[in-house]
Design a protein around this motif. Structure first.
Motif, PDB file in Angstrom:
ATOM      1  N   GLY A  12       0.809  -1.199   0.000  1.00  0.00           N
ATOM      2  CA  GLY A  12       0.000   0.000   0.000  1.00  0.00           C
ATOM      3  C   GLY A  12       0.849   1.257   0.000  1.00  0.00           C
ATOM      4  O   GLY A  12       2.082   1.216   0.036  1.00  0.00           O
ATOM      5  N   LEU A  13       0.165   2.376  -0.038  1.00  0.00           N
ATOM      6  CA  LEU A  13       0.822   3.674  -0.078  1.00  0.00           C
ATOM      7  C   LEU A  13       0.848   4.275   1.321  1.00  0.00           C
ATOM      8  O   LEU A  13      -0.169   4.354   2.001  1.00  0.00           O
ATOM      9  N   LEU A  14       2.014   4.708   1.741  1.00  0.00           N
ATOM     10  CA  LEU A  14       2.198   5.287   3.061  1.00  0.00           C
ATOM     11  C   LEU A  14       1.975   6.801   2.986  1.00  0.00           C
ATOM     12  O   LEU A  14       2.560   7.476   2.133  1.00  0.00           O
ATOM     13  N   ILE A  15       1.142   7.339   3.868  1.00  0.00           N
ATOM     14  CA  ILE A  15       0.881   8.773   3.946  1.00  0.00           C
ATOM     15  C   ILE A  15       1.452   9.296   5.256  1.00  0.00           C
ATOM     16  O   ILE A  15       1.069   8.835   6.335  1.00  0.00           O
ATOM     17  N   VAL A  16       2.376  10.245   5.131  1.00  0.00           N
ATOM     18  CA  VAL A  16       3.001  10.833   6.322  1.00  0.00           C
ATOM     19  C   VAL A  16       2.657  12.319   6.334  1.00  0.00           C
ATOM     20  O   VAL A  16       3.129  13.084   5.485  1.00  0.00           O
ATOM     21  N   SER A  17       1.847  12.734   7.270  1.00  0.00           N
ATOM     22  CA  SER A  17       1.337  14.106   7.315  1.00  0.00           C
ATOM     23  C   SER A  17       2.387  15.075   7.839  1.00  0.00           C
ATOM     24  O   SER A  17       3.421  14.690   8.386  1.00  0.00           O
ATOM     25  N   GLU A  18       2.075  16.371   7.695  1.00  0.00           N
ATOM     26  CA  GLU A  18       2.948  17.408   8.246  1.00  0.00           C
ATOM     27  C   GLU A  18       3.090  17.231   9.759  1.00  0.00           C
ATOM     28  O   GLU A  18       4.192  17.350  10.306  1.00  0.00           O
ATOM     29  N   ASP A  19       1.991  16.946  10.444  1.00  0.00           N
ATOM     30  CA  ASP A  19       2.054  16.771  11.895  1.00  0.00           C
ATOM     31  C   ASP A  19       2.926  15.579  12.271  1.00  0.00           C
ATOM     32  O   ASP A  19       3.682  15.631  13.253  1.00  0.00           O
ATOM     33  N   ALA A  20       2.828  14.496  11.492  1.00  0.00           N
ATOM     34  CA  ALA A  20       3.654  13.324  11.776  1.00  0.00           C
ATOM     35  C   ALA A  20       5.127  13.646  11.577  1.00  0.00           C
ATOM     36  O   ALA A  20       5.985  13.221  12.369  1.00  0.00           O
ATOM     37  N   THR A  98       5.346  18.680  -1.449  1.00  0.00           N
ATOM     38  CA  THR A  98       5.090  17.289  -1.064  1.00  0.00           C
ATOM     39  C   THR A  98       6.214  16.433  -1.627  1.00  0.00           C
ATOM     40  O   THR A  98       6.682  16.654  -2.750  1.00  0.00           O
ATOM     41  N   ILE A  99       6.643  15.460  -0.843  1.00  0.00           N
ATOM     42  CA  ILE A  99       7.736  14.568  -1.264  1.00  0.00           C
ATOM     43  C   ILE A  99       7.167  13.200  -1.613  1.00  0.00           C
ATOM     44  O   ILE A  99       6.381  12.625  -0.858  1.00  0.00           O
ATOM     45  N   ASN A 106      11.229  -1.616  -7.944  1.00  0.00           N
ATOM     46  CA  ASN A 106      10.165  -1.870  -8.924  1.00  0.00           C
ATOM     47  C   ASN A 106       9.457  -0.606  -9.413  1.00  0.00           C
ATOM     48  O   ASN A 106       8.561  -0.681 -10.254  1.00  0.00           O
ATOM     49  N   GLY A 107       9.838   0.567  -8.898  1.00  0.00           N
ATOM     50  CA  GLY A 107       9.270   1.818  -9.363  1.00  0.00           C
ATOM     51  C   GLY A 107       7.932   2.197  -8.774  1.00  0.00           C
ATOM     52  O   GLY A 107       7.372   3.237  -9.123  1.00  0.00           O
ATOM     53  N   LYS A 108       7.386   1.380  -7.876  1.00  0.00           N
ATOM     54  CA  LYS A 108       6.081   1.691  -7.290  1.00  0.00           C
ATOM     55  C   LYS A 108       6.180   2.873  -6.320  1.00  0.00           C
ATOM     56  O   LYS A 108       7.159   3.005  -5.586  1.00  0.00           O
ATOM     57  N   LEU A 109       5.144   3.702  -6.322  1.00  0.00           N
ATOM     58  CA  LEU A 109       5.063   4.791  -5.359  1.00  0.00           C
ATOM     59  C   LEU A 109       4.850   4.207  -3.971  1.00  0.00           C
ATOM     60  O   LEU A 109       3.911   3.444  -3.749  1.00  0.00           O
ATOM     61  N   ARG A 110       5.746   4.560  -3.039  1.00  0.00           N
ATOM     62  CA  ARG A 110       5.681   3.964  -1.718  1.00  0.00           C
ATOM     63  C   ARG A 110       5.169   4.919  -0.648  1.00  0.00           C
ATOM     64  O   ARG A 110       4.557   4.512   0.317  1.00  0.00           O
ATOM     65  N   ALA A 111       5.454   6.218  -0.799  1.00  0.00           N
ATOM     66  CA  ALA A 111       5.055   7.134   0.273  1.00  0.00           C
ATOM     67  C   ALA A 111       4.842   8.546  -0.254  1.00  0.00           C
ATOM     68  O   ALA A 111       5.543   8.999  -1.163  1.00  0.00           O
ATOM     69  N   LEU A 112       3.855   9.217   0.326  1.00  0.00           N
ATOM     70  CA  LEU A 112       3.653  10.646   0.152  1.00  0.00           C
ATOM     71  C   LEU A 112       3.936  11.293   1.502  1.00  0.00           C
ATOM     72  O   LEU A 112       3.311  10.943   2.513  1.00  0.00           O
ATOM     73  N   VAL A 113       4.878  12.224   1.511  1.00  0.00           N
ATOM     74  CA  VAL A 113       5.335  12.812   2.765  1.00  0.00           C
ATOM     75  C   VAL A 113       5.178  14.332   2.692  1.00  0.00           C
ATOM     76  O   VAL A 113       5.631  14.963   1.729  1.00  0.00           O
ATOM     77  N   GLY A 114       4.559  14.911   3.695  1.00  0.00           N
ATOM     78  CA  GLY A 114       4.430  16.365   3.750  1.00  0.00           C
ATOM     79  C   GLY A 114       5.794  17.022   3.694  1.00  0.00           C
ATOM     80  O   GLY A 114       6.709  16.628   4.430  1.00  0.00           O
ATOM     81  N   GLY A 115       5.945  18.039   2.848  1.00  0.00           N
ATOM     82  CA  GLY A 115       7.266  18.608   2.612  1.00  0.00           C
ATOM     83  C   GLY A 115       7.518  19.978   3.211  1.00  0.00           C
ATOM     84  O   GLY A 115       8.652  20.461   3.162  1.00  0.00           O
ATOM     85  N   ASN A 116       6.521  20.615   3.785  1.00  0.00           N
ATOM     86  CA  ASN A 116       6.706  21.995   4.256  1.00  0.00           C
ATOM     87  C   ASN A 116       7.647  22.071   5.463  1.00  0.00           C
ATOM     88  O   ASN A 116       8.645  22.796   5.453  1.00  0.00           O
ATOM     89  N   TYR A 117       7.333  21.323   6.504  1.00  0.00           N
ATOM     90  CA  TYR A 117       8.201  21.301   7.690  1.00  0.00           C
ATOM     91  C   TYR A 117       9.563  20.720   7.352  1.00  0.00           C
ATOM     92  O   TYR A 117      10.601  21.259   7.767  1.00  0.00           O
ATOM     93  N   LEU A 118       9.577  19.644   6.570  1.00  0.00           N
ATOM     94  CA  LEU A 118      10.855  18.997   6.238  1.00  0.00           C
ATOM     95  C   LEU A 118      11.749  19.910   5.415  1.00  0.00           C
ATOM     96  O   LEU A 118      12.974  19.887   5.564  1.00  0.00           O
ATOM     97  N   THR A 119      11.152  20.715   4.520  1.00  0.00           N
ATOM     98  CA  THR A 119      11.958  21.659   3.748  1.00  0.00           C
ATOM     99  C   THR A 119      12.648  22.655   4.670  1.00  0.00           C
ATOM    100  O   THR A 119      13.841  22.942   4.525  1.00  0.00           O
ATOM    101  N   ALA A 120      11.911  23.174   5.632  1.00  0.00           N
ATOM    102  CA  ALA A 120      12.489  24.139   6.565  1.00  0.00           C
ATOM    103  C   ALA A 120      13.565  23.509   7.434  1.00  0.00           C
ATOM    104  O   ALA A 120      14.650  24.085   7.620  1.00  0.00           O
ATOM    105  N   VAL A 121      13.307  22.318   7.950  1.00  0.00           N
ATOM    106  CA  VAL A 121      14.255  21.702   8.874  1.00  0.00           C
ATOM    107  C   VAL A 121      15.487  21.185   8.143  1.00  0.00           C
ATOM    108  O   VAL A 121      16.606  21.250   8.674  1.00  0.00           O
ATOM    109  N   ARG A 122      15.349  20.717   6.889  1.00  0.00           N
ATOM    110  CA  ARG A 122      16.533  20.251   6.174  1.00  0.00           C
ATOM    111  C   ARG A 122      17.367  21.418   5.664  1.00  0.00           C
ATOM    112  O   ARG A 122      18.590  21.329   5.589  1.00  0.00           O
ATOM    113  N   THR A 123      16.713  22.551   5.318  1.00  0.00           N
ATOM    114  CA  THR A 123      17.463  23.734   4.905  1.00  0.00           C
ATOM    115  C   THR A 123      18.269  24.278   6.074  1.00  0.00           C
ATOM    116  O   THR A 123      19.431  24.667   5.925  1.00  0.00           O
TER     117      THR A 123
END
Length: 333
Positions: A12-20, A98-99, A106-123
């Motif tokens: 299945g597809l993993l959904i990781v929210s901004e809050d998570a 969004t990431i 196999n090229g399958k989409l595995r996860a959708l991850v909120g990118g707003n907080y992660l962009t700030a914290v990785r920058t």
């Protein structure tokens, strides 16, 4: 099992929210992820694909894609998003993204991850890594240029790298500096709002985190031994510092191809003030292939263009931790 494989092994597809993401990724984990990516890129174990970033001609927005593949971490994917300058007035973050993580087997989409907080914290982690490896050990004053959404992330991460005794800051809209002042006071560090020239005369480390299209800092203002982390220039035409300042510094970057095409070095390269061979990747310093700072008087400059692999690294870590802690959702695609 690697972090990526632990995520890829689930159906299945993993959904990781901004809050998570906020719950599972902190500054130390982001620092480690970004530092490891820089080292992996330098070794040739990971590479970024060409960036697409364009003005869409609507809402004054910049939109694009950053992507890449890390063989060692088995992270494959992209970040889609951009910058909407009118969002703040709507109560939204100007940077929206969004990431997407894919299974490299196999090229399958595995996860959708909120990118707003992660962009700030990785920058923020990227500039912090540059400070850790390039700033003078006795740096005492931190200068902040810019007071937007990402600035407080930058400030918190930077203050952990040296024993700073003061923060000086400038922003075009001085009212926004209250956010930085609140963080400094929370952490027990004196804060002062100053003009740019004074900031440069006092600061041992300067972080620029703006969306400027003209130089905000001039060569003659910078004192010897300063480390500058230019974190806002990630698009053709953007510019935060004087070309002559770039030419007078020892320049490091996350990725040379981006540095010369859309990073802070683009203008110095175009004018002939520096050559591509004058730029060193920070990964080379991390891996011990370059000494980094050579003297206490040397001006060092980190051109933080923001590479897709940074996003994939922190997103992969977030997906793994959210899965382990039961803070992610599975859906069928």
């Amino acid at each position: 099992m690697s972090e990526a494989n632990s995520v890829n092994s689930n159906e299945g597809l993993l959904i990781v929210s901004e809050d998570a993401c906020k719950s599972v990724i902190d500054r130390p984990s982001a620092f480690i992820a970004v530092e490891n990516v820089f080292a992996s890129m330098s070794r040739g174990d990971a590479y970024n694909f060409p960036v697409i970033r364009e003005a869409i001609g609507y809402a004054d927005a910049l939109y694009g894609f950053k992507s890449g593949f890390d063989r060692a971490g088995k992270s494959l994917g992209l970040k889609s998003g951009g910058y909407w300058p009118g969002n703040a007035a709507k109560g939204l973050t100007n940077h929206q993204s969004t990431i997407f993580l894919f299974n490299p087997d196999n090229g399958k989409l595995r996860a959708l991850v909120g990118g707003n907080y992660l962009t700030a914290v990785r920058t923020a982690a990227a500039s912090a890594v540059s400070i850790a490896h390039l700033a003078r050990k006795d740096s005492k004053v931190l200068g902040m240029v810019g007071a937007g959404h990402q600035s407080t992330f930058q400030l918190r991460a930077a203050l952990e790298q040296r024993s700073f005794e003061k923060v000086v800051a400038w922003n075009k809209n001085k009212d926004r500096l209250k956010n930085l002042q609140a963080v400094a006071e929370e952490l027990g560090v004196p804060f002062e709002a100053v003009e740019r020239e004074q900031l440069c005369s006092e600061a041992d480390v300067i972080i620029t985190i703006t969306s400027a299209f003209e130089p905000l800092l001039m060569k003659e203002w910078i004192k010897p031994g300063t480390h500058i982390a230019c974190m806002g220039t990630d698009t053709v035409g953007k510019q935060e510092v004087d070309v002559n300042l770039v030419a007078s510094a020892t320049v490091f970057t996350d990725e040379i191809a981006q540095s010369i095409s859309l990073g802070e070095a683009q203008h110095a390269i175009k004018s002939g003030a520096i050559k591509e061979s004058d730029i060193t990747t920070l990964g080379d310093v991390i891996n011990g292939d370059h000494p980094g700072r050579s003297s206490d008087d040397e001006i060092t400059l980190f051109d933080g263009t923001g590479v897709g692999l940074q996003d994939l690294a922190v997103a992969s870590a977030a997906a793994k931790l959210a899965l382990e802690k039961g803070e992610a959702q599975h859906i069928s695609l």
